[in-house]
Design a protein around this motif. Structure first.
Motif, PDB file in Angstrom:
ATOM      1  N   ASN A   1       0.809  -1.226   0.000  1.00 15.93           N
ATOM      2  CA  ASN A   1       0.000   0.000   0.000  1.00 15.93           C
ATOM      3  C   ASN A   1       0.839   1.270   0.000  1.00 15.93           C
ATOM      4  OD1 ASN A   1      -2.920  -0.599   0.022  1.00 15.93           O
ATOM      5  ND2 ASN A   1      -2.404  -1.807   1.830  1.00 15.93           N
ATOM      6  N   LEU A   2       2.146   1.154  -0.226  1.00 17.05           N
ATOM      7  CA  LEU A   2       3.010   2.337  -0.150  1.00 17.05           C
ATOM      8  C   LEU A   2       2.577   3.426  -1.119  1.00 17.05           C
ATOM      9  CD1 LEU A   2       5.427   3.986   0.765  1.00 17.05           C
ATOM     10  CD2 LEU A   2       6.887   2.579  -0.724  1.00 17.05           C
ATOM     11  N   GLU A   3       2.331   3.092  -2.366  1.00 19.87           N
ATOM     12  CA  GLU A   3       1.952   4.118  -3.337  1.00 19.87           C
ATOM     13  C   GLU A   3       0.621   4.772  -2.961  1.00 19.87           C
ATOM     14  OE1 GLU A   3       3.543   5.520  -5.948  1.00 19.87           O
ATOM     15  OE2 GLU A   3       5.295   4.435  -5.196  1.00 19.87           O
ATOM     16  N   ARG A   4      -0.274   4.005  -2.400  1.00 22.10           N
ATOM     17  CA  ARG A   4      -1.541   4.576  -1.919  1.00 22.10           C
ATOM     18  C   ARG A   4      -1.286   5.554  -0.783  1.00 22.10           C
ATOM     19  NH1 ARG A   4      -6.756   1.055   0.265  1.00 22.10           N
ATOM     20  NH2 ARG A   4      -8.104   2.844   0.769  1.00 22.10           N
ATOM     21  N   PHE A   5      -0.401   5.179   0.134  1.00 24.48           N
ATOM     22  CA  PHE A   5      -0.073   6.070   1.241  1.00 24.48           C
ATOM     23  C   PHE A   5       0.534   7.378   0.731  1.00 24.48           C
ATOM     24  CE2 PHE A   5       0.598   2.208   4.250  1.00 24.48           C
ATOM     25  CZ  PHE A   5      -0.778   2.115   4.434  1.00 24.48           C
ATOM     26  N   ILE A   6       1.414   7.281  -0.264  1.00 24.05           N
ATOM     27  CA  ILE A   6       2.027   8.486  -0.814  1.00 24.05           C
ATOM     28  C   ILE A   6       0.976   9.391  -1.447  1.00 24.05           C
ATOM     29  CG2 ILE A   6       3.626   9.358  -2.586  1.00 24.05           C
ATOM     30  CD1 ILE A   6       5.363   6.873  -2.049  1.00 24.05           C
ATOM     31  N   GLN A   7       0.029   8.799  -2.144  1.00 24.26           N
ATOM     32  CA  GLN A   7      -1.049   9.591  -2.748  1.00 24.26           C
ATOM     33  C   GLN A   7      -1.861  10.317  -1.678  1.00 24.26           C
ATOM     34  OE1 GLN A   7      -1.966   9.928  -6.211  1.00 24.26           O
ATOM     35  NE2 GLN A   7      -3.143  11.586  -5.284  1.00 24.26           N
ATOM     36  N   ILE A   8      -2.176   9.622  -0.590  1.00 28.25           N
ATOM     37  CA  ILE A   8      -2.931  10.248   0.505  1.00 28.25           C
ATOM     38  C   ILE A   8      -2.136  11.405   1.097  1.00 28.25           C
ATOM     39  CG2 ILE A   8      -3.807   9.892   2.853  1.00 28.25           C
ATOM     40  CD1 ILE A   8      -4.413   6.969   1.991  1.00 28.25           C
ATOM     41  N   LYS A   9      -0.850  11.173   1.336  1.00 33.61           N
ATOM     42  CA  LYS A   9      -0.023  12.227   1.914  1.00 33.61           C
ATOM     43  C   LYS A   9       0.087  13.430   0.971  1.00 33.61           C
ATOM     44  CE  LYS A   9       2.858   9.855   5.311  1.00 33.61           C
ATOM     45  NZ  LYS A   9       2.785  10.869   6.373  1.00 33.61           N
ATOM     46  N   ARG A  10       0.215  13.182  -0.316  1.00 34.95           N
ATOM     47  CA  ARG A  10       0.271  14.286  -1.279  1.00 34.95           C
ATOM     48  C   ARG A  10      -1.031  15.071  -1.279  1.00 34.95           C
ATOM     49  NH1 ARG A  10       0.814  13.086  -7.623  1.00 34.95           N
ATOM     50  NH2 ARG A  10      -1.381  12.556  -7.298  1.00 34.95           N
ATOM     51  N   ASP A  11      -2.166  14.386  -1.305  1.00 42.17           N
ATOM     52  CA  ASP A  11      -3.466  15.058  -1.316  1.00 42.17           C
ATOM     53  C   ASP A  11      -3.665  15.886  -0.052  1.00 42.17           C
ATOM     54  OD1 ASP A  11      -3.950  13.898  -3.762  1.00 42.17           O
ATOM     55  OD2 ASP A  11      -5.299  12.352  -2.982  1.00 42.17           O
ATOM     56  N   ASN A  12      -3.286  15.335   1.091  1.00 44.00           N
ATOM     57  CA  ASN A  12      -3.446  16.068   2.350  1.00 44.00           C
ATOM     58  C   ASN A  12      -2.522  17.281   2.409  1.00 44.00           C
ATOM     59  OD1 ASN A  12      -5.458  14.438   3.370  1.00 44.00           O
ATOM     60  ND2 ASN A  12      -4.073  13.156   4.575  1.00 44.00           N
ATOM     61  N   PHE A  13      -1.289  17.126   1.914  1.00 45.82           N
ATOM     62  CA  PHE A  13      -0.352  18.244   1.888  1.00 45.82           C
ATOM     63  C   PHE A  13      -0.902  19.378   1.022  1.00 45.82           C
ATOM     64  CE2 PHE A  13       3.397  20.347  -0.053  1.00 45.82           C
ATOM     65  CZ  PHE A  13       3.982  20.856   1.095  1.00 45.82           C
ATOM     66  N   ASN A  14      -1.401  19.037  -0.148  1.00 43.17           N
ATOM     67  CA  ASN A  14      -1.950  20.054  -1.045  1.00 43.17           C
ATOM     68  C   ASN A  14      -3.201  20.701  -0.456  1.00 43.17           C
ATOM     69  OD1 ASN A  14       0.049  19.689  -2.976  1.00 43.17           O
ATOM     70  ND2 ASN A  14      -1.104  18.136  -4.086  1.00 43.17           N
ATOM     71  N   TYR A  15      -3.992  19.928   0.255  1.00 45.26           N
ATOM     72  CA  TYR A  15      -5.198  20.486   0.892  1.00 45.26           C
ATOM     73  C   TYR A  15      -4.818  21.468   1.988  1.00 45.26           C
ATOM     74  CZ  TYR A  15      -9.845  20.687   2.999  1.00 45.26           C
ATOM     75  OH  TYR A  15     -11.051  21.127   3.489  1.00 45.26           O
ATOM     76  N   TYR A  16      -3.839  21.098   2.820  1.00 45.25           N
ATOM     77  CA  TYR A  16      -3.326  22.020   3.835  1.00 45.25           C
ATOM     78  C   TYR A  16      -2.914  23.343   3.181  1.00 45.25           C
ATOM     79  CZ  TYR A  16      -2.439  19.363   8.252  1.00 45.25           C
ATOM     80  OH  TYR A  16      -2.533  18.716   9.453  1.00 45.25           O
ATOM     81  N   ARG A  17      -2.088  23.253   2.158  1.00 45.98           N
ATOM     82  CA  ARG A  17      -1.542  24.468   1.534  1.00 45.98           C
ATOM     83  C   ARG A  17      -2.647  25.328   0.927  1.00 45.98           C
ATOM     84  NH1 ARG A  17       3.728  23.370  -2.046  1.00 45.98           N
ATOM     85  NH2 ARG A  17       3.840  25.618  -1.795  1.00 45.98           N
ATOM     86  N   LYS A  18      -3.604  24.705   0.301  1.00 48.51           N
ATOM     87  CA  LYS A  18      -4.697  25.453  -0.318  1.00 48.51           C
ATOM     88  C   LYS A  18      -5.530  26.169   0.737  1.00 48.51           C
ATOM     89  CE  LYS A  18      -8.829  24.855  -3.198  1.00 48.51           C
ATOM     90  NZ  LYS A  18      -9.687  23.862  -3.914  1.00 48.51           N
ATOM     91  N   GLN A  19      -5.852  25.476   1.805  1.00 50.89           N
ATOM     92  CA  GLN A  19      -6.706  26.039   2.844  1.00 50.89           C
ATOM     93  C   GLN A  19      -5.996  27.104   3.667  1.00 50.89           C
ATOM     94  OE1 GLN A  19      -9.334  24.512   1.122  1.00 50.89           O
ATOM     95  NE2 GLN A  19     -10.219  24.991   3.120  1.00 50.89           N
ATOM     96  N   MET A  20      -4.660  27.076   3.700  1.00 50.43           N
ATOM     97  CA  MET A  20      -3.923  28.057   4.493  1.00 50.43           C
ATOM     98  C   MET A  20      -3.235  29.115   3.637  1.00 50.43           C
ATOM     99  SD  MET A  20      -2.223  26.056   7.713  1.00 50.43           S
ATOM    100  CE  MET A  20      -1.556  27.618   8.264  1.00 50.43           C
ATOM    101  N   ALA A  21      -3.591  29.175   2.381  1.00 56.57           N
ATOM    102  CA  ALA A  21      -2.909  30.078   1.446  1.00 56.57           C
ATOM    103  C   ALA A  21      -3.009  31.546   1.863  1.00 56.57           C
ATOM    104  CB  ALA A  21      -3.468  29.887   0.041  1.00 56.57           C
ATOM    105  N   ASP A  22      -4.071  31.910   2.549  1.00 52.06           N
ATOM    106  CA  ASP A  22      -4.281  33.316   2.908  1.00 52.06           C
ATOM    107  C   ASP A  22      -3.680  33.696   4.260  1.00 52.06           C
ATOM    108  OD1 ASP A  22      -5.679  33.738   0.549  1.00 52.06           O
ATOM    109  OD2 ASP A  22      -7.608  33.211   1.446  1.00 52.06           O
ATOM    110  N   ASN A  23      -3.151  32.741   4.985  1.00 53.31           N
ATOM    111  CA  ASN A  23      -2.546  33.039   6.283  1.00 53.31           C
ATOM    112  C   ASN A  23      -1.109  33.503   6.058  1.00 53.31           C
ATOM    113  OD1 ASN A  23      -1.309  32.897   8.881  1.00 53.31           O
ATOM    114  ND2 ASN A  23      -2.967  31.556   9.553  1.00 53.31           N
ATOM    115  N   LYS A  24      -0.848  34.749   6.385  1.00 55.42           N
ATOM    116  CA  LYS A  24       0.462  35.353   6.109  1.00 55.42           C
ATOM    117  C   LYS A  24       1.509  35.063   7.187  1.00 55.42           C
ATOM    118  CE  LYS A  24      -1.393  37.155   2.464  1.00 55.42           C
ATOM    119  NZ  LYS A  24      -1.142  36.514   1.153  1.00 55.42           N
ATOM    120  N   ASN A  25       1.097  34.415   8.264  1.00 59.41           N
ATOM    121  CA  ASN A  25       2.035  34.156   9.354  1.00 59.41           C
ATOM    122  C   ASN A  25       2.800  32.849   9.193  1.00 59.41           C
ATOM    123  OD1 ASN A  25       1.318  36.505  10.844  1.00 59.41           O
ATOM    124  ND2 ASN A  25      -0.553  35.465  11.511  1.00 59.41           N
TER     125      ASN A  25
END
Length: 386
Positions: free
Chosen positions: A261-285
């Motif tokens: 399941n390694l490749e599946r885990f990597i996909q999940i981690k990538r999706d979560n990382f991108n979601y974090y960045r998108k949702q916090m894009a407006d936080n300047k701190n």
């Protein structure tokens, strides 16, 4: 509590472990050990792999196989977990600490500068001028699933006759997508690579590690030395002082299932990382440190960079998040500042000190849901501690 990084058992872990128990091969022999070694080698593209007790044991063995001995130096990063450095001392050698670049990995510019200005080459050996001691080896750590600049580092290593041990304990699954090493995985570019399967890694065997190489003699020697250096299995004869660094069959059974399941885990981690960045894009701190655009990272850990914050404020921020039920941690303490290494050599360490003050790791498990990420982001955005 939303944990920082925990295992995810969504595959056939119970089936394989149960099978190992039913066959009564539960210790340091059994078919799953051979299978796990074979599967790891196939995945990363090396001719073989040797399992071991943990990543630290793997690094110890790698340095020994690279010929590191007493009274020598080994070049290491200061920004890493201390397990990457302690094996240098196991062998009676001493570390020389170098800075990181913006990838958080070893800075190749300062590596070359150190070799050129502080060392000399004599008889195809790198010699530290001030001490006249040999430097046979360098440990390169791929931090948080990112990749060090291996093109530059390997060129420098070739010029200055350095063996390269890749600590890829955090980077199983990371590989180059362009350049000289396109398609090559972290851990397969230097002389020896090491992976870890600790409980917080992207796949886990509870404990355990793996050594990989494309050199048959290295693999043969590693297997010999990690299994007590038996020259005769039946009569228990030993030709060297070996080590009990073996992985158990139960651990390997767990590893085989996790690897599926390694490749599946990597996909999940990538999706979560991108979601974090998108949702916090407006936080300047705050901002998330990026992974190299030359690699497909495994996105193991997420690094939140605190833009305007002091050490005290960072610690208050960490405590605030913990009180809100969000497990976070600061980046490691720099190793050259740790008590056992206060008298060790260091060279132009600047960026590592700055990143040490400003980075925290936030939850990144493959079980993490978008709902939990939203909770984490709301708590971060509501923080008013300065």
């Amino acid at each position: 509590m939303i944990p920082l990084s925990v295992p995810n058992f969504i595959g056939r872990e119970l089936d394989y472990v149960t099978n190992a128990i039913k066959t009564e091969w539960v210790s340091t022999g059994g078919s799953y050990i051979d299978l796990f070694e074979k599967k790891i080698a196939e995945y990363v593209g090396t001719i073989g792999a040797v399992s071991c007790q943990n990543g630290t044991a793997g690094i110890h063995m790698a340095l020994m196989l690279m010929g590191v001995t007493r009274e020598q130096f080994v070049i290491v990063p200061t920004l890493t977990f201390i397990a990457a450095v302690n094996p240098v001392r196991y062998l009676g050698a001493e570390p020389i600490f170098l800075d990181c670049d913006d990838s958080l990995c070893l800075d190749p510019f300062k590596l070359e500068k150190f070799c050129k200005e502080e060392c000399k080459v004599e008889n195809d050996k790198l010699i530290h001028k001030a001490s006249q001691k040999e430097i046979p080896c360098i440990v390169v750590v791929h931090v948080f699933g990112n990749m060090a600049d291996m093109e530059s580092i390997m060129d420098i290593a070739s010029t200055y006759h350095l063996k390269v041990v890749e600590d890829a304990t955090e980077a199983l699954g990371t590989y180059y997508t362009q350049g000289k090493y396109q398609g090559k995985f972290a851990g397969t570019i230097g002389d020896i690579g090491i992976y870890s399967f600790n409980g917080n890694k992207i796949i886990t065997t509870g404990g355990g590690g793996m050594l990989v190489s494309d050199e048959k003699e290295i693999l043969k020697k590693a297997k010999h030395m990690t299994t007590q250096a038996k020259s005769d299995e039946l009569y228990y004869e030993h030709d060297e002082v070996g080590y009990n660094y073996r992985m158990t069959n139960i651990q390997a059974a767990l590893g085989v299932a996790q690897l599926e399941n390694l490749e599946r885990f990597i996909q999940i981690k990538r999706d979560n990382f991108n979601y974090y960045r998108k949702q916090m894009a407006d936080n300047k701190n705050y901002e998330f440190l990026s992974f190299s655009d030359k690699v497909r990272p495994n996105y193991w850990f997420y690094s939140l960079y605190l833009k305007d914050i002091t050490n005290d404020n960072r610690d208050r921020f960490i405590q605030y998040l913990l009180e809100k039920g969000i497990q976070v941690r600061p980046i490691w303490g720099l190793i050259h500042e740790q008590k056992p290494y206060l008298n060790s050599l260091e060279y132009q360490i600047e960026k590592a000190s700055e990143y040490r003050k400003r980075i925290i790791n936030i939850p990144c498990s493959t079980k993490l849901t978008e709902k939990e990420i939203d909770i984490i982001i709301n708590v971060i955005n509501e923080y008013r501690g300065g």
